[in-house]
Design a protein around this motif. Structure first.
Motif, short mmCIF file in Angstrom:
data_model
loop_
_atom_site.label_atom_id
_atom_site.label_comp_id
_atom_site.label_asym_id
_atom_site.label_seq_id
_atom_site.Cartn_x
_atom_site.Cartn_y
_atom_site.Cartn_z
N ASP A 1 0.85 -1.27 -0.01
CA ASP A 1 0.12 -0.15 0.01
C ASP A 1 0.79 0.85 0.22
O ASP A 1 0.33 2.37 -0.51
N LEU A 2 1.56 1.10 0.88
CA LEU A 2 2.93 2.47 1.01
C LEU A 2 3.27 2.46 -0.53
O LEU A 2 2.87 3.81 -1.13
N SER A 3 4.19 1.19 -1.08
CA SER A 3 4.73 0.97 -1.79
C SER A 3 3.87 2.72 -3.38
O SER A 3 4.35 3.14 -4.31
N SER A 4 2.01 1.50 -3.99
CA SER A 4 1.60 2.13 -5.15
C SER A 4 0.84 3.45 -4.36
O SER A 4 1.41 4.67 -5.22
N THR A 5 1.29 3.95 -3.20
CA THR A 5 0.65 5.28 -2.52
C THR A 5 2.00 6.81 -2.67
O THR A 5 2.11 6.98 -3.07
N VAL A 6 3.28 6.07 -2.96
CA VAL A 6 4.55 6.92 -2.99
C VAL A 6 4.44 7.01 -4.84
O VAL A 6 5.22 8.14 -5.04
N VAL A 7 4.47 6.13 -5.50
CA VAL A 7 4.12 5.57 -6.86
C VAL A 7 3.25 6.24 -7.50
O VAL A 7 3.69 7.03 -8.04
N GLU A 8 1.99 6.73 -6.57
CA GLU A 8 1.02 7.41 -7.91
C GLU A 8 1.56 9.27 -7.20
O GLU A 8 1.88 9.79 -8.34
N ALA A 9 2.50 8.87 -6.36
CA ALA A 9 2.57 11.00 -5.54
C ALA A 9 3.59 11.37 -6.36
O ALA A 9 3.25 12.41 -6.79
N VAL A 10 4.54 10.50 -6.79
CA VAL A 10 6.04 10.92 -7.57
C VAL A 10 5.65 11.10 -9.20
O VAL A 10 6.33 11.60 -9.62
N LEU B 1 9.35 15.83 -16.61
CA LEU B 1 9.63 14.80 -17.98
C LEU B 1 9.06 15.10 -19.51
O LEU B 1 9.50 14.99 -20.47
N THR B 2 8.16 15.77 -19.63
CA THR B 2 6.93 17.03 -20.87
C THR B 2 7.83 17.79 -20.91
O THR B 2 8.26 18.35 -21.88
N GLU B 3 8.54 18.67 -19.77
CA GLU B 3 9.49 19.57 -20.33
C GLU B 3 10.90 19.30 -20.78
O GLU B 3 11.36 19.95 -22.15
N HIS B 4 10.92 17.68 -20.61
CA HIS B 4 12.23 17.72 -21.20
C HIS B 4 12.67 17.40 -22.54
O HIS B 4 13.19 16.03 -22.59
N ASP B 5 10.50 16.56 -22.93
CA ASP B 5 10.50 15.31 -23.78
C ASP B 5 11.25 13.98 -23.20
O ASP B 5 11.18 13.92 -24.05
N PHE B 6 11.07 13.79 -21.89
CA PHE B 6 11.24 12.19 -21.87
C PHE B 6 9.69 11.30 -21.47
O PHE B 6 8.89 12.39 -21.78
N GLU B 7 9.87 10.62 -21.48
CA GLU B 7 8.88 9.19 -21.37
C GLU B 7 9.47 8.46 -20.07
O GLU B 7 10.34 8.42 -19.08
N LEU B 8 8.07 8.85 -18.68
CA LEU B 8 8.23 8.38 -17.84
C LEU B 8 8.24 6.54 -18.02
O LEU B 8 7.32 5.86 -18.81
N TYR B 9 8.75 6.08 -17.73
CA TYR B 9 9.24 3.96 -18.29
C TYR B 9 8.15 3.37 -17.10
O TYR B 9 7.70 2.60 -17.29
N ASP B 10 8.48 3.53 -15.63
CA ASP B 10 8.09 3.18 -14.92
C ASP B 10 8.79 3.78 -13.27
O ASP B 10 10.20 4.60 -13.45
N ILE B 11 8.20 3.20 -11.89
CA ILE B 11 8.38 3.59 -10.73
C ILE B 11 8.85 2.58 -10.10
O ILE B 11 7.62 2.23 -10.13
N GLU B 12 9.62 2.81 -8.84
CA GLU B 12 9.67 1.75 -7.97
C GLU B 12 9.85 2.31 -6.55
O GLU B 12 10.50 2.92 -6.69
N PHE B 13 9.22 2.13 -5.87
CA PHE B 13 9.68 2.32 -4.03
C PHE B 13 9.63 1.19 -4.00
O PHE B 13 8.60 0.46 -2.84
N VAL B 14 10.32 0.56 -3.76
CA VAL B 14 10.89 -0.72 -2.77
C VAL B 14 12.12 -1.14 -1.37
O VAL B 14 12.58 -0.08 -0.92
#
Length: 165
Positions: free
Chosen positions: A7-16, A24-37
Motif C-alpha cells: 500500500d505504501l509503495s503504490s501510494t508513493v508511486v502515485e504521488a511521485v 519529463l514533459t518539459e524535457h521531452d522524456f517519457e516515464l518508463y516506470d517507478i518503483e518504491f522498494v
C-alpha cells in the motif's frame, strides 16, 4: 492502522508520478516506470526514464535534481521515511510491462518466460514478428532451425528486450 508495504509503495508511486510528469514533459522524456522498494534496511525510489535515441547520464542528473527539489517542496511529504533516489534508463534489456512497451518491441529480439511450459519449454528468445491483444508470435532458433511459435499473452510471466549474441 499500519500501512502495508504494498500500500505504501503504490501510494508513493502515485504521488511521485504526479510530481515527475511535468519535469519529463518539459524535457521531452517519457516515464518508463517507478518503483518504491525496501531492500534490507533501506528504501529506494527508482524512476526509469526514456526518450528517442536513449537517455544520457546528464538527462538522469537533470531529472534527479528537479525531482529531488519537487519532493523536498511537496506538502504533504509523499515519502516521510529516509530513502535513496535513483533516476536511470530502463536499460538495454528493459522489461516489457505496458502495452506500449510491447508495441515498441515489435520486430525486436526479446526474452519471454512463461508460467507453464509450451512445447516443453518455459523460456523463449526470438524476434517478435506479430502482436495482438491476446498473443505474440516469435521467430526463434531451435539449434540451427528457424521456428515460429505463437504464445498466449496470459501465459507470459515476464518479457524483456534481449541482446542477440
Amino acid at each position: 492502522m499500519k500501512l502495508e508495504v504494498a500500500d505504501l509503495s503504490s501510494t508513493v508511486v502515485e504521488a511521485v508520478e504526479k510530481l515527475v510528469e511535468p519535469i519529463l514533459t518539459e524535457h521531452d522524456f517519457e516515464l518508463y516506470d517507478i518503483e518504491f522498494v525496501k531492500e534490507g534496511q533501506s528504501w529506494y525510489l527508482r524512476v526509469y526514464i526514456d526518450k528517442d535515441g536513449g537517455i544520457t547520464l546528464e538527462d538522469c542528473a537533470t531529472v534527479s535534481d528537479q525531482l529531488s527539489e519537487a519532493l523536498d517542496n511537496a506538502d504533504p511529504d509523499p515519502i516521510p521515511q529516509a530513502y535513496f533516489l535513483e533516476v536511470s534508463s530502463p536499460g538495454a534489456e528493459r522489461p516489457l510491462k505496458k502495452e506500449s512497451d510491447y508495441q515498441r518491441a515489435l520486430n525486436e529480439y526479446i526474452h519471454v518466460s512463461l508460467y507453464q511450459a509450451v512445447d516443453g519449454r518455459k523460456v523463449y528468445e526470438g524476434t517478435m514478428t506479430d502482436l495482438t491483444p491476446d498473443s505474440l508470435t516469435l521467430d526463434y532458433l531451435d539449434k540451427t532451425r528457424h521456428k515460429t511459435i505463437t504464445l498466449d499473452r496470459k501465459k507470459i510471466a515476464k518479457a524483456r528486450l534481449a541482446i542477440k549474441f
